[in-house]
Design an enzyme around this catalytic site. Structure first.
Site, PDB file in Angstrom:
ATOM      1  N   CYS B  84       0.812  -1.212   0.000  1.00  0.00           N
ATOM      2  CA  CYS B  84       0.000   0.000   0.000  1.00  0.00           C
ATOM      3  C   CYS B  84       0.849   1.266   0.000  1.00  0.00           C
ATOM      4  O   CYS B  84       0.321   2.372  -0.157  1.00  0.00           O
ATOM      5  CB  CYS B  84      -0.944   0.003   1.202  1.00  0.00           C
ATOM      6  N   HIS B 339      -9.108   3.699  -2.028  1.00  0.00           N
ATOM      7  CA  HIS B 339      -7.775   3.130  -1.867  1.00  0.00           C
ATOM      8  C   HIS B 339      -7.381   2.255  -3.073  1.00  0.00           C
ATOM      9  O   HIS B 339      -7.311   1.034  -2.971  1.00  0.00           O
ATOM     10  CB  HIS B 339      -7.716   2.330  -0.560  1.00  0.00           C
TER      11      HIS B 339
END
Lengths: 392, 392
Positions: B84, B339
């Site tokens: 991430c 995201h």
């Protein structure tokens, strides 16, 4: 500031059935740390080349896995990917990090475990992974792959410059001979020119003996400053990185200007030689990207060692063989040493470090002072070139 | 040397069914080029954050695809991956490339298209891809994933510091309110605290309203020197990158020293603040990694804005809300803006560029002068922190 290689290690390349990717990573990383004699706490960052771990090994974020597995989780980690050039790009980033003064000591690693059981990762998924290095929407999804693309380039080169089928096969014959001398290589048996020419064609003009192998392997090097290098290597075996280049070219084959030259390689080589301040004639030994027999011929032209179109005759005359004017792929290259994709570019640096430290045994190029490495990623979309010098 | 952001663009985040990943890339890249007013021939390199393109989109080597799609195939390209944190690492590499003098103008892009039809990429493959960001051999393969790991950390934080379920939910409530003000956000409806607290639990203590979204999105910025920035931005809207940090921590949760603090974030923040030469009190607005409601609480502690254990009360007192002492995630963050994994870190930079150029409209932090961005990759194995300043 100046950047030195103080540690180098690679695993044997091959079908490493008994080793997980974590074991390969720890073997290579610990090997490089041991070779450098450095305290792992001093390594501030890890740059890792890995192409397809999340399909082949169900594992992404391999650089963070490695720092943890190696007990250096304090280190900043990043994985880089640029198809078959991944390991070369990782090395360039590590070089830039030390040269710029951002870090004093970093590890560069390349790793790929491609031979995985079909009952763990189904064939279709593995093929998707392998194909993902070419433009999927416009080309890969329609069935184009590395073999068919490079076959197109080879045919065009034969048409434009009179390059022969025999010249291509001689690249493979030479590299398989070199591989027979390299204990790290996947294939250790020399193959005759006759056998190569008679082997089944997989994408004309390439026979099954003229393509890179499907390999597992890991390689790691440690880069640091001159001061630290002299402190660590009390044996005086110093290797200095004097040039680095990174070029770009079209990822989509259909919109490429030329099928016989890769601007990515030409530009990466020019950038690296300019930084190094030496000329092509100074280079004593080369590792370049022979993903297919033809590719080596195109590469020695694009790197500027011979005129465009003269790569075939230069090979035929034996100049690229051990003992020749410019030994190319003393490791056996991708077709004999092997081609664990993300590892390859870093593995080349390890081989050249051995050459410049006089540790290449049967394949040693006597007194080699300057070495060059080159990888090509995607069908010519990315290329990195590095120039190394035997240290003071 | 000094590094400036001269162009910034992001696509709307969401479920972008009508856009291929190539379309998302060209929209973001061309948008940033247009915003900068730069000739694309001057862009020398592309650093791209992408996590899982080779599974979600059957496409690896996304950076080379992008340079070609954007008509800048001359540029050196590389994809970076660190779960991430990928988009944050890409930004750091681009920053380092300009700061070190290696390049004068580079593009940084983050992209991920995660919502893909199940008949194109089977669910099992998609799940393998999503799971590949945690340690597969020791943890991921046994069923651990991001939700269960961060739930463990949250429970421990609640136990050690008395952080409450309500405080966690207040993070989500705030970020969803902020997202309602952001035209780029995936979710534009505010959600009440009551609804969040009553939503189904997916991994205790997290409800379905407290997790990051599954998003498609692309973001791009262009970095260059001060001289070039002043030449390009005749409107005087300059944003300067004054601090960059990259920290590491254990990838394997089982061997972590603490479940309530991430050394990766602590170290990245210290490195960035040291480079920037400013203090925590100077920061006016923050984008940090709220992959779960709890994560934002831990992060504002690890970043040094509040004492360890005080993140819950600080949130409850409203200080992190627009209009508060330290607005956090004005974009809506991962839980409302969305995201798209590889995009997130770069998208944060775009949001902060808008803030420092007074272009954040309804979510503008008045007169913001210093901004900070933070991403966390793997369960705390990688973190990057960047500090930006409104330019002269």
């Amino acid at each position: 500031r100046e950047v030195y290689i103080v540690g180098a290690y690679e695993t044997k390349h091959g079908i490493l059935k008994d080793k997980t990717i974590r074991q390969m990573i720890t073997e290579a990383g610990n090997g490089a740390i041991r070779d450098a004699g450095i305290d792992r706490k001093e390594i501030q960052a890890l740059y890792m080349g890995n192409y397809n771990g999340n399909i082949f090994n169900r594992q992404n974020t391999m650089a963070a896995l490695a720092t943890t597995a190696l007990g250096m989780q304090h280190a900043a980690s990043m994985r880089v990917e640029g198809a078959c050039a991944s390991g070369g790009i990782a090395f360039r980033q590590g070089f830039m990090a030390v040269a710029s003064g951002m870090y004093d000591a970093v590890m560069v690693m390349g790793v790929e475990k491609m031979n995985v059981p079909l009952d763990e990762v189904p064939l279709e998924e593995q093929l998707h992974g392998a194909q993902a290095g070419v433009d999927y929407i416009y080309e890969g999804g329609l069935g184009m792959n590395g073999s068919t693309m490079f076959a197109l380039f080879a045919n065009r080169h034969m048409y434009e410059y009179g390059t022969t089928r025999k010249q291509l096969a001689m690249v493979a014959e030479k590299n398989k001979y070199h591989g027979s001398l390299n204990p790290y290589a996947q294939k250790r048996k020399p193959v005759t020119l006759e056998k190569i020419l008679k082997s089944p064609i997989i994408a004309s003009p390439f026979s099954t003996q003229e393509v890179s192998l499907v390999s597992d392997g890991a390689a790691a090097v440690i880069l640091t400053t001159k001061e630290k290098a002299k402190e660590l290597r009390t044996d005086g075996k110093l290797v200095k990185v004097i040039g680095s280049g990174h070029g770009g070219g079209s990822f989509t084959v259909a919109v490429r200007e030329s099928a016989t030259s890769m601007p990515a390689t030409v530009n990466a080589a020019n950038e690296a030689f300019e930084m190094a301040g030496i000329s092509r004639e100074d280079i004593d030994v080369v590792e370049c990207h022979d993903c297919f027999s033809f590719t080596e011929i195109m590469n020695i032209e694009d790197l500027g060692f011979v005129e465009k179109g003269k790569g075939g005759p230069f090979t035929e005359e034996g100049h690229t063989r051990l003992g020749g004017k410019l030994p190319v792929n003393t490791s056996g290259g991708l077709s004999a040493k092997g081609h664990p994709i993300g590892c390859t570019g870093t593995g080349q640096i390890v081989e050249m470090t051995f050459q410049l430290r006089d540790e290449a045994e049967d394949r040693q190029v006597k007194g080699a002072e300057f070495a060059l490495t080159h990888v090509l990623g995607g069908p010519g979309a990315v290329s990195t070139v590095h120039i190394l010098q035997r240290g003071e």
